[in-house]
Design an enzyme around this catalytic site. Structure first.
Site, PDB file in Angstrom:
ATOM      1  N   ARG A  54       0.814  -1.220   0.000  1.00 19.37           N
ATOM      2  CA  ARG A  54       0.000   0.000   0.000  1.00 19.37           C
ATOM      3  C   ARG A  54       0.848   1.272   0.000  1.00 19.37           C
ATOM      4  O   ARG A  54       0.310   2.367  -0.146  1.00 19.37           O
ATOM      5  CB  ARG A  54      -0.958  -0.005   1.183  1.00 19.37           C
ATOM      6  CG  ARG A  54      -2.050  -1.059   1.034  1.00 19.37           C
ATOM      7  CD  ARG A  54      -3.146  -0.889   2.055  1.00 19.37           C
ATOM      8  NE  ARG A  54      -2.665  -0.562   3.382  1.00 19.37           N
ATOM      9  CZ  ARG A  54      -2.852  -1.292   4.471  1.00 19.37           C
ATOM     10  NH1 ARG A  54      -3.518  -2.410   4.407  1.00 19.37           N
ATOM     11  NH2 ARG A  54      -2.372  -0.905   5.622  1.00 19.37           N
ATOM     12  N   ASN A  55       2.158   1.151   0.176  1.00 22.35           N
ATOM     13  CA  ASN A  55       3.006   2.331   0.139  1.00 22.35           C
ATOM     14  C   ASN A  55       2.993   2.893  -1.274  1.00 22.35           C
ATOM     15  O   ASN A  55       3.079   2.162  -2.247  1.00 22.35           O
ATOM     16  CB  ASN A  55       4.428   1.976   0.579  1.00 22.35           C
ATOM     17  CG  ASN A  55       5.275   3.208   0.806  1.00 22.35           C
ATOM     18  OD1 ASN A  55       5.574   3.952  -0.123  1.00 22.35           O
ATOM     19  ND2 ASN A  55       5.668   3.424   2.043  1.00 22.35           N
ATOM     20  N   HIS A  56       2.905   4.201  -1.391  1.00 21.22           N
ATOM     21  CA  HIS A  56       2.780   4.860  -2.694  1.00 21.22           C
ATOM     22  C   HIS A  56       4.107   5.111  -3.404  1.00 21.22           C
ATOM     23  O   HIS A  56       4.111   5.603  -4.537  1.00 21.22           O
ATOM     24  CB  HIS A  56       2.069   6.217  -2.538  1.00 21.22           C
ATOM     25  CG  HIS A  56       0.628   6.095  -2.184  1.00 21.22           C
ATOM     26  ND1 HIS A  56      -0.020   7.045  -1.414  1.00 21.22           N
ATOM     27  CD2 HIS A  56      -0.295   5.170  -2.486  1.00 21.22           C
ATOM     28  CE1 HIS A  56      -1.284   6.691  -1.263  1.00 21.22           C
ATOM     29  NE2 HIS A  56      -1.476   5.561  -1.899  1.00 21.22           N
TER      30      HIS A  56
END
Length: 194
Positions: A54-56
């Site tokens: 989920r890290n962008h």
């Protein structure tokens, strides 16, 4: 519980929450480095920068620098291969590292960092003299660097020609839409190669 790197393996220390960071991802052509504070628990367990799905970070990087290769392959979606993602960053002169070499922390939040120990940036800037720009992936990384690193670099008169900027954290813990982050992260591309 802490993760320790030893000879490529991760061992778990049940007595303390002392975490060891990842080595820098750099080459001699890197003019820019993105510094996080300390990888989250999942990233440490995977031994990958920005390893949480989920890290962008990788979406931001590919959105900024992606495009179509000479072979007609679209590169604006991050590769599934970690090695290919690292090669993509390096191909744009961007290296990765963290401000901290070690710390104690429960969970993954920067607010939980205790007993921070900075990486050796004097060594780093001497080894990679082409670095002219440092971007901090979030306020915590910038603040840790200001407190833990800048005074030592100043004493050694190292890094005087380097520009610094803080970007919104790529972590989803930073409540900001990907599109809004991308606007701020344009600064990473704005002076590419400068």
């Amino acid at each position: 519980m802490g993760f320790y790197r030893r000879e490529g393996l991760i061992t778990v220390n049940m007595e303390r929450d002392r975490l060891l960071g990842l080595p820098p991802v750099m080459d001699a052509s890197c003019h820019t480095v993105v510094l996080g504070s300390m990888p989250g628990a999942l990233s440490l367990s995977k031994q990958e920068y920005y390893g949480h799905p989920r890290n962008h970070f990788w979406k931001l990087l590919y959105s900024l620098f992606g495009g179509t290769s000479a072979e007609g392959v679209l590169h604006n979606v991050p590769s599934d291969s970690y090695e290919e993602r690292l090669a993509f960053a390096l191909s744009h002169g961007i290296g990765l590292w963290d401000v901290l070499a070690a710390c104690e922390r429960e969970g993954s939040l920067d607010a939980q960092i205790r007993k921070p120990e900075a990486n050796d940036f004097a060594w780093f800037f001497l080894k990679y003299p082409a670095v002219r720009r440092v971007f901090f992936n979030g306020q915590a990384a910038g603040e840790l660097y200001r407190k833990q690193v800048l005074p030592k670099l100043g004493e050694l008169a190292i890094g005087g020609g380097i520009s610094y900027a803080v970007l919104p954290s790529s972590s989803t813990a930073r409540a900001m839409a990907l599109e809004a982050k991308l606007v701020s992260w344009q600064e990473l591309r704005a002076e590419e190669g400068a």
